[in-house]
Scaffold this motif. Structure first.
Motif, short mmCIF file in Angstrom:
data_model
loop_
_atom_site.label_atom_id
_atom_site.label_comp_id
_atom_site.label_asym_id
_atom_site.label_seq_id
_atom_site.Cartn_x
_atom_site.Cartn_y
_atom_site.Cartn_z
N LYS A 137 0.82 -1.21 0.00
CA LYS A 137 0.00 0.00 0.00
C LYS A 137 0.85 1.26 0.00
CE LYS A 137 -3.95 -2.24 2.20
NZ LYS A 137 -4.68 -2.34 0.92
N SER A 151 -1.87 3.92 -10.01
CA SER A 151 -1.84 4.10 -8.55
C SER A 151 -2.10 5.54 -8.13
CB SER A 151 -0.47 3.67 -8.00
OG SER A 151 -0.24 2.30 -8.21
N THR A 175 -6.21 -1.90 -7.63
CA THR A 175 -5.21 -0.84 -7.58
C THR A 175 -5.64 0.27 -6.65
OG1 THR A 175 -4.45 -1.32 -9.83
CG2 THR A 175 -3.97 0.87 -8.96
N ASP A 178 -5.13 -0.28 -2.97
CA ASP A 178 -3.77 -0.18 -2.45
C ASP A 178 -3.28 1.26 -2.35
OD1 ASP A 178 -3.27 -2.85 -1.95
OD2 ASP A 178 -2.53 -3.26 -3.96
N THR A 179 -4.10 2.21 -2.79
CA THR A 179 -3.75 3.63 -2.69
C THR A 179 -4.65 4.29 -1.65
OG1 THR A 179 -3.04 3.73 -5.00
CG2 THR A 179 -3.55 5.81 -3.91
#
Length: 432
Positions: A137, A151, A175, A178-179
């Motif tokens: 992350k 991202s 995606t 993870d941001t």
């Protein structure tokens, strides 16, 4: 009023073969109305369009033309390099020389890898940070734009908000998951995210001075506290200095604020106007990059000899002439002071943010310290103001959410012209 029939015809023609008629969204003028001007040439402080109109330029190719357009020191370097061929796809001496120069100038960089754009630099830096930490992350800040990598197109600034599409279709849910995002200048929000995802955060990436929600400077202690938090949690701190690198100081914002990140991304000025980017950082992190390490990144045109020659000339000049930064700051101070006097005289609600040779006008009555406060700006008024300035030969960024850049080619004549055009344009914008 400046007429541009040839540019208008070219824009119509372009839309038949280019999406939206432009190769980068903000150029389409959708946020301000009207049609873009198609540029033919530029020299010093001026650009010239297809209709032979002249504009005093305060975008400067979005930052890299710090010495003005077609600076002789850069032009000569490029002209000397061209006869040797435009690309080799093989190592050159110039790549080593510019790498050594960057290492000598940027506090955080012990090793550096050249790439072809700022987007490529930030994408690569995140990948290396993940490989180095073994974590997935990242944390970015609302309104900070780090290029169009998947991202980063979550709560992005610049062109994304200008188009009203802050989260782009085509970015997968995985995606996006993870941001993580936090408001700029809000340390408590960052701490909350880090605590909630303990041991999962690979990197925190930010513009140390934000330039893609308009210019927003870091609050006192914000960068220092991020540095301490990353040290405590084993998180890679990445400064995106694509815009601020070599513009605010020879060593960028990190030199100016005295905060050294683990990695930095660069672009703009290091190519002297040629397409180029770079990422670098601590030796132990950069040793993870292939072929030294397992994190893969490659590029046929990386380290292009023409771009390296342009960048070498530009950076060498800036290193040898630190007085450039005093000149730029003094010129920008005069511009900002004149604008502020004009807006006070007219009773407008405004905030002007400035650092060194970068500045932004926000037509709002509150201080602009993050993305939410930037979005309180009167964008309709800005659109009218932009077009009034364009009609008076002043070329500004066609979006409220962009910074402006001053070059050394801007002198007393251009400052006076700008301040007078500013006053007249503000009056015109007030009339609706």
């Amino acid at each position: 009023m400046i007429k541009a029939p040839v540019s208008n015809d070219l824009f119509l023609r372009a839309q038949n073969s280019i999406p939206g008629g432009v190769n980068s969204p903000v150029r389409a003028f959708r946020a301000v109305g009207g049609n873009p001007r198609f540029i033919v040439s530029a020299k010093g402080p001026y650009m010239y369009d297809e209709d032979d109109n002249r504009y005093t330029d305060f975008i400067n190719s979005w930052g890299p033309m710090i010495l003005g357009h077609a600076a002789e020191v850069v032009q000569e370097a490029v002209q000397q390099a061209i006869p040797n061929s435009l690309s080799f796809g093989a190592p050159t001496r110039k790549e080593i020389e510019i790498a050594e120069l960057i290492v000598s100038m940027v506090p955080s960089i012990e090793k550096v890898r050249m790439v072809n754009s700022g987007t490529e630099a930030t994408m690569s830096a995140i990948r290396v940070a993940r490989g180095f930490t073994g974590r997935d992350k990242i944390i970015k800040f609302e309104g900070c734009y780090h290029g169009h990598g998947d991202s980063f197109l979550i709560s992005a600034g610049s062109g994304a908000i200008t188009l009203g599409v802050p989260d782009s279709p085509g970015v997968t849910k995985g995606t996006a998951n993870d941001t993580l995002t936090a408001p700029y200048n809000n340390l408590d929000a960052v701490k909350t995210l880090v605590d909630a995802k303990k041991g999962q955060i690979a990197a925190i990436i930010l513009e140390p001075v934000a330039g893609n929600m308009g210019l927003v400077t870091p609050a006192e202690g914000f960068l220092q506290n991020l540095r301490a938090l990353c040290d405590k949690e084993g998180i890679v701190l990445i400064f995106d200095e694509v815009m601020t690198g070599f513009r605010l100081a020879p060593g960028g914002a990190q030199e100016l604020y005295g905060v050294t990140p683990d990695m930095s991304t660069l672009g703009k000025i290091i190519g002297g106007g040629m397409p180029v980017g770079a990422y670098g950082g601590k030796r132990e992190i950069m040793e993870y990059v292939a072929p030294a390490g397992p994190v893969y990144q490659a590029g046929t045109l990386s380290g292009n000899p023409i771009a390296m020659s342009a960048g070498m000339a530009m950076l060498t000049y800036l290193k040898e002439h630190p007085e450039v930064y005093t000149q730029l700051r003094n010129t920008t101070d005069k511009l900002v002071s004149g604008m502020e006097q004009n807006m006070q005289q007219l009773g407008l609600n405004f905030t002007v943010n400035q650092i060194g040779s970068m500045f932004s006008i926000f037509f709002t009555q509150q201080a602009v310290t993050d993305f939410d406060s930037a979005k309180t700006s009167n964008t309709a008024f800005f659109g009218r103001y932009f077009n009034a300035m364009l009609d008076r030969g002043i070329y500004l960024a066609p979006s409220q959410y962009e910074a402006l850049f001053v070059s050394t080619a801007i002198g007393e004549e251009q400052v006076s012209q700008y301040i007078q055009a500013n006053l007249e344009s503000l009056k015109e914008a007030q009339q609706g």
